[in-house]
Design a protein around this motif. Structure first.
Motif, PDB file in Angstrom:
ATOM      1  N   ARG A 186       0.831  -1.203   0.000  1.00 11.49           N
ATOM      2  CA  ARG A 186       0.000   0.000   0.000  1.00 11.49           C
ATOM      3  C   ARG A 186       0.865   1.252   0.000  1.00 11.49           C
ATOM      4  NH1 ARG A 186      -4.995   0.927  -1.510  1.00 11.49           N
ATOM      5  NH2 ARG A 186      -5.651  -0.950  -0.420  1.00 11.49           N
ATOM      6  N   THR A 187       1.931   1.244   0.794  1.00  8.29           N
ATOM      7  CA  THR A 187       2.836   2.395   0.843  1.00  8.29           C
ATOM      8  C   THR A 187       3.492   2.611  -0.516  1.00  8.29           C
ATOM      9  OG1 THR A 187       3.281   1.983   3.189  1.00  8.29           O
ATOM     10  CG2 THR A 187       4.848   3.380   2.008  1.00  8.29           C
ATOM     11  N   GLU A 188       3.923   1.533  -1.142  1.00  9.64           N
ATOM     12  CA  GLU A 188       4.517   1.637  -2.481  1.00  9.64           C
ATOM     13  C   GLU A 188       3.534   2.286  -3.459  1.00  9.64           C
ATOM     14  OE1 GLU A 188       6.117  -1.214  -6.151  1.00  9.64           O
ATOM     15  OE2 GLU A 188       5.482  -2.117  -4.252  1.00  9.64           O
ATOM     16  N   GLY A 189       2.281   1.833  -3.439  1.00 13.32           N
ATOM     17  CA  GLY A 189       1.277   2.394  -4.336  1.00 13.32           C
ATOM     18  C   GLY A 189       0.983   3.849  -4.053  1.00 13.32           C
ATOM     19  N   ASP A 190       0.915   4.214  -2.782  1.00 16.32           N
ATOM     20  CA  ASP A 190       0.615   5.601  -2.432  1.00 16.32           C
ATOM     21  C   ASP A 190       1.747   6.535  -2.834  1.00 16.32           C
ATOM     22  OD1 ASP A 190      -1.809   4.798  -1.398  1.00 16.32           O
ATOM     23  OD2 ASP A 190      -1.099   4.674   0.669  1.00 16.32           O
ATOM     24  N   LEU A 191       2.986   6.098  -2.640  1.00 15.90           N
ATOM     25  CA  LEU A 191       4.126   6.918  -3.065  1.00 15.90           C
ATOM     26  C   LEU A 191       4.167   7.045  -4.580  1.00 15.90           C
ATOM     27  CD1 LEU A 191       6.793   5.462  -0.619  1.00 15.90           C
ATOM     28  CD2 LEU A 191       6.057   7.862  -0.682  1.00 15.90           C
ATOM     29  N   GLY A 192       3.788   5.961  -5.284  1.00 16.75           N
ATOM     30  CA  GLY A 192       3.788   5.996  -6.740  1.00 16.75           C
ATOM     31  C   GLY A 192       2.853   7.055  -7.303  1.00 16.75           C
ATOM     32  N   GLN A 193       1.796   7.396  -6.568  1.00 17.68           N
ATOM     33  CA  GLN A 193       0.860   8.395  -7.044  1.00 17.68           C
ATOM     34  C   GLN A 193       1.441   9.807  -7.001  1.00 17.68           C
ATOM     35  OE1 GLN A 193      -3.089   8.150  -5.533  1.00 17.68           O
ATOM     36  NE2 GLN A 193      -3.443   6.155  -6.422  1.00 17.68           N
ATOM     37  N   LEU A 194       2.515   9.979  -6.251  1.00 19.03           N
ATOM     38  CA  LEU A 194       3.162  11.286  -6.184  1.00 19.03           C
ATOM     39  C   LEU A 194       4.179  11.498  -7.303  1.00 19.03           C
ATOM     40  CD1 LEU A 194       3.838  11.566  -2.343  1.00 19.03           C
ATOM     41  CD2 LEU A 194       2.124  12.814  -3.651  1.00 19.03           C
TER      42      LEU A 194
END
Length: 202
Positions: free
Chosen positions: A188-196
């Motif tokens: 989830r953290t990987e995905g959330d950072l990817g959105q930035l």
């Protein structure tokens, strides 16, 4: 160049370099999350392999025991603003190390001849702390710092330790649950950072 123009030049250069610096920080943290997500998958697979039957058997569905102080990402997580999602990620990463330590100590009793698993669990606790600190740094760079200091919850770790001590099977199920939550929150953290990142999903 006038003295006034000369005094403004370094300030202008600093403001121009701020955005690339922030992007580099986000990319570095995203790469770390991506790498740790792979490690978490390996940890989960090795944990299951070493627990014996019925763990790892086709069709085995262990009870989803609640873990004090930590739950899986909620279905509504994806609908939150990205800064709020990262705050939740950082909170989960702060809660994971003491829980992973509980699992490692119990596995040292149940699987004393599995040094690689014990080392992976120890590394996972350290890596969760490192990624959590990196996410906090990204939030700070974005001007979205967390509200107040964050501490690892000793009460949650104590509750997990009590659950792990209640019996062999509950201890193994608790460890499976914690390892699964570790993988879920890293992903989830990987995905959330990817959105930035530029080109990331909206």
């Amino acid at each position: 160049m006038t003295q006034r123009e000369g005094s403004l030049a370094p300030q202008a250069d600093s403001s121009v370099s701020l955005l690339p610096h922030l992007e580099a920080k986000i990319r570095q943290t995203h790469s770390l999350a991506h790498l740790l997500t792979k490690y978490a998958e390996q940890l989960l697979q090795e944990y299951v392999q070493l627990q014996g039957d019925p763990f790892g058997l086709p069709g085995f569905s262990p009870p989803r025991l609640p873990v004090a102080g930590l739950s899986a990402p909620a279905p509504s997580h994806a609908g939150l603003p990205v800064h709020e999602r990262l705050r939740l990620d950082a909170a989960a990463l702060a809660a994971l190390p003491p829980l992973l330590d509980v699992v490692r100590r119990r596995q040292a009793e149940l699987n004393p001849r599995a040094p690689r698993l014990l080392r992976r669990l120890e590394d996972a606790a350290r890596q969760a702390r490192a990624l959590g600190a990196a996410v906090e740094a990204v939030l700070a760079a974005l001007g979205a710092v967390n509200r107040g200091p964050r501490a690892e919850p000793p009460a949650a770790a104590a509750a997990a330790a009590a659950a792990a001590a209640s019996g062999v099977f509950p201890a193994k199920v608790l460890g499976l649950r914690v390892c699964g939550l570790y993988r879920e929150w890293l992903s989830r953290t990987e995905g959330d950072l990817g959105q930035l990142l530029p080109g990331g999903p909206a």
